[in-house]
Write an enzyme that holds these catalytic residues in place. Sequence first.
Site, mmCIF file in Angstrom:
data_model
loop_
_atom_site.group_PDB
_atom_site.id
_atom_site.type_symbol
_atom_site.label_atom_id
_atom_site.label_comp_id
_atom_site.label_asym_id
_atom_site.label_seq_id
_atom_site.Cartn_x
_atom_site.Cartn_y
_atom_site.Cartn_z
ATOM 1 N N HIS A 154 -1.585 -4.919 6.289
ATOM 2 C CA HIS A 154 -1.184 -5.789 7.401
ATOM 3 C C HIS A 154 -2.141 -5.677 8.587
ATOM 4 O O HIS A 154 -2.136 -6.528 9.461
ATOM 5 C CB HIS A 154 0.274 -5.547 7.806
ATOM 6 C CG HIS A 154 0.519 -4.314 8.614
ATOM 7 N ND1 HIS A 154 0.513 -3.054 8.083
ATOM 8 C CD2 HIS A 154 0.776 -4.151 9.930
ATOM 9 C CE1 HIS A 154 0.771 -2.170 9.035
ATOM 10 N NE2 HIS A 154 0.933 -2.804 10.161
ATOM 11 N N GLU A 162 -0.440 7.474 17.137
ATOM 12 C CA GLU A 162 0.896 6.925 17.362
ATOM 13 C C GLU A 162 1.783 7.952 18.054
ATOM 14 O O GLU A 162 1.670 9.156 17.788
ATOM 15 C CB GLU A 162 1.552 6.552 16.025
ATOM 16 C CG GLU A 162 0.828 5.461 15.270
ATOM 17 C CD GLU A 162 1.576 5.058 14.004
ATOM 18 O OE1 GLU A 162 2.260 4.034 14.030
ATOM 19 O OE2 GLU A 162 1.486 5.782 12.994
ATOM 20 N N LYS A 222 0.626 11.063 13.901
ATOM 21 C CA LYS A 222 1.969 10.719 14.391
ATOM 22 C C LYS A 222 2.372 11.723 15.470
ATOM 23 O O LYS A 222 1.840 12.835 15.541
ATOM 24 C CB LYS A 222 2.965 10.786 13.239
ATOM 25 C CG LYS A 222 2.651 9.755 12.149
ATOM 26 C CD LYS A 222 3.865 8.907 11.836
ATOM 27 C CE LYS A 222 3.571 7.869 10.790
ATOM 28 N NZ LYS A 222 3.525 6.507 11.298
ATOM 29 N N LYS A 275 0.828 -1.185 0.000
ATOM 30 C CA LYS A 275 0.000 0.000 0.000
ATOM 31 C C LYS A 275 0.875 1.253 0.000
ATOM 32 O O LYS A 275 2.042 1.121 0.320
ATOM 33 C CB LYS A 275 -0.932 -0.012 1.218
ATOM 34 C CG LYS A 275 -0.153 0.007 2.570
ATOM 35 C CD LYS A 275 -0.615 1.118 3.438
ATOM 36 C CE LYS A 275 0.452 2.110 3.723
ATOM 37 N NZ LYS A 275 0.940 2.102 5.092
ATOM 38 N N HIS A 277 -5.741 1.151 5.985
ATOM 39 C CA HIS A 277 -5.902 0.413 7.250
ATOM 40 C C HIS A 277 -7.221 0.748 7.963
ATOM 41 O O HIS A 277 -7.952 -0.134 8.387
ATOM 42 C CB HIS A 277 -4.755 0.734 8.214
ATOM 43 C CG HIS A 277 -3.386 0.435 7.677
ATOM 44 N ND1 HIS A 277 -3.118 -0.662 6.915
ATOM 45 C CD2 HIS A 277 -2.211 1.087 7.807
ATOM 46 C CE1 HIS A 277 -1.822 -0.678 6.602
ATOM 47 N NE2 HIS A 277 -1.260 0.380 7.128
HETATM 48 C C1 BG6 Z 1 2.125 1.379 8.324
HETATM 49 C C2 BG6 Z 1 2.271 2.849 8.128
HETATM 50 O O1 BG6 Z 1 1.396 0.821 7.246
HETATM 51 O O2 BG6 Z 1 1.445 1.128 9.529
HETATM 52 C C3 BG6 Z 1 3.035 3.441 9.295
HETATM 53 O O3 BG6 Z 1 2.971 3.116 6.913
HETATM 54 C C4 BG6 Z 1 2.374 3.062 10.608
HETATM 55 O O4 BG6 Z 1 3.120 4.857 9.155
HETATM 56 C C5 BG6 Z 1 2.145 1.568 10.679
HETATM 57 O O5 BG6 Z 1 3.232 3.478 11.654
HETATM 58 C C6 BG6 Z 1 1.347 1.176 11.913
HETATM 59 O O6 BG6 Z 1 1.273 -0.220 12.014
HETATM 60 P P1 BG6 Z 1 2.109 -0.995 13.113
HETATM 61 O O7 BG6 Z 1 1.902 -2.430 12.803
HETATM 62 O O8 BG6 Z 1 3.534 -0.567 12.974
HETATM 63 O O9 BG6 Z 1 1.520 -0.559 14.415
#
Ligand code: BG6
Length: 456
Positions: free
Chosen positions: A168, A206, A328, A138, A230
């Site tokens: 994911h 995050e 972020k 993605k 996501h």
């Molecule tokens: C990713 C994003 O797909 O997902 C990131 O590109 C993000 O910016 C991340 O931090 C969050 O997923 P995880 O599994 O790292 O918590």
Amino acid sequence: TQATSRSFVILGGTGDLTGRLLLPGLTELVDAGVLADGVDVLAVSQEDWTDDEYRAWARERLAEHAGHVPEASRDRIVARLGYRHGDVTLAADLRAALARVAGAPVVYLALPNTVFLPTLEALAEVGLPEGAVVAVEKPFGRNLADARRLNAVLHRLLPEESVFRTDHFLGMQTVLNILGLRFANRVFEPLWNATHIERVDIVFDETLGLEGRAGYYDTAGALKDMLQNHLLQMLAVVAMEPPAAVDARSLAARKADVLRAVRAPEDMRRDTVRGRYIAGTVQGRPLPAYATEDGVEPDRGTETYAEYTVGIDNWRWAGVPFRLRSGKALGADRHEIVLRFKPVPHMAFGGGAPEPDVLRLRLDPDGIALEINLNGAGDPFDVERRSLDIALPPTRLSAYGLLLKELLDGNAALSISDVEAEESWRIVEPILAAWAADEVPLQEYPAGSDGPTSHL
Ligand code: BG6
């Protein structure tokens, strides 16, 4: 589980994603005995490296990102890695690379999305053996038109069941558990609708900042990085109708239905928020302003925080706002889907209106909590807040590990389908356009704060 013997080709095999997530995921599979001995893993990229130089690079990446897997398993994956220097957008280079692997491989595009199209076109020119699988990272294209073009080339290359558009989050325990919670129990599904639910919040805050990813992130931003894929996938799993089976075909159809019913925001100033962090301190750690980070083009106005509210125009959800947000460098990690129920129709107890029931689905660490009102130890004729809280033990495979396993098995149940990818762009495109035209101000928020003025 049967060990898979498919070979695995990574286009973009020296990139950040490969070192951070794909190689660690494959290592978990070796460790779990899922990857049969003798499977080739071939990385293709621009660096003029030998197999040994690539293995040395991979060993370092794994030491950094796969410390949770025993060293012996890391050594076993490293020993299987091969490397081929080449331009992934050239058919001749791809043909030479594919000639090195046996059988019908998985071909994984771990590439910037700007080169997806030329790479897929080159792959279509070469052709893939029957049974091959292609995975695309993605964001799936840069906009709706781009996603349509990518889908058209993919369909020339392979049947839709063999295309895996990676997300994911679909491999995360709590996201999978939404299926179990909703469709393997009697108690939740009858309440899972506009009659009982007031609103749904899907939040992925995050504390991490840019983490040196300007090359990718500055042209993406929070909306394309998180809310186009996501968070909309989480919305789809929470809001979809029951699937007849938990398989690729049923899940894709039910998720596509609900995404089609999502109404894109109309009043952008009311329904969307964009923000960018300035210098601050996140949990005691100073963080520079996003705009001053290496590789960031400040005038591009890339947002590090995005939020929007949508409605779903169908029988089940009419009138229920779904609010999605992610940012972020915020003060706390908050990863959860929150379903807020409507108040009881009549309150027989004293002490004013009770708080409405809340179902909280937490991600990473995973858990599920149902916050309700009960007669507590205090005044017997009053109610108190209590929580039924389950912490879910960590799974053996990470989200990427699980997705790679499904991919090697040729099972696309945890993939985004062609229609879903296009619908997701349809939903966010008006927001992107309004933001590009500065119709919504880019709010600044200090790193470590709660973020911009939110509607949540
Ligand atoms: C990713 C994003 O797909 O997902 C990131 O590109 C993000 O910016 C991340 O931090 C969050 O997923 P995880 O599994 O790292 O918590």
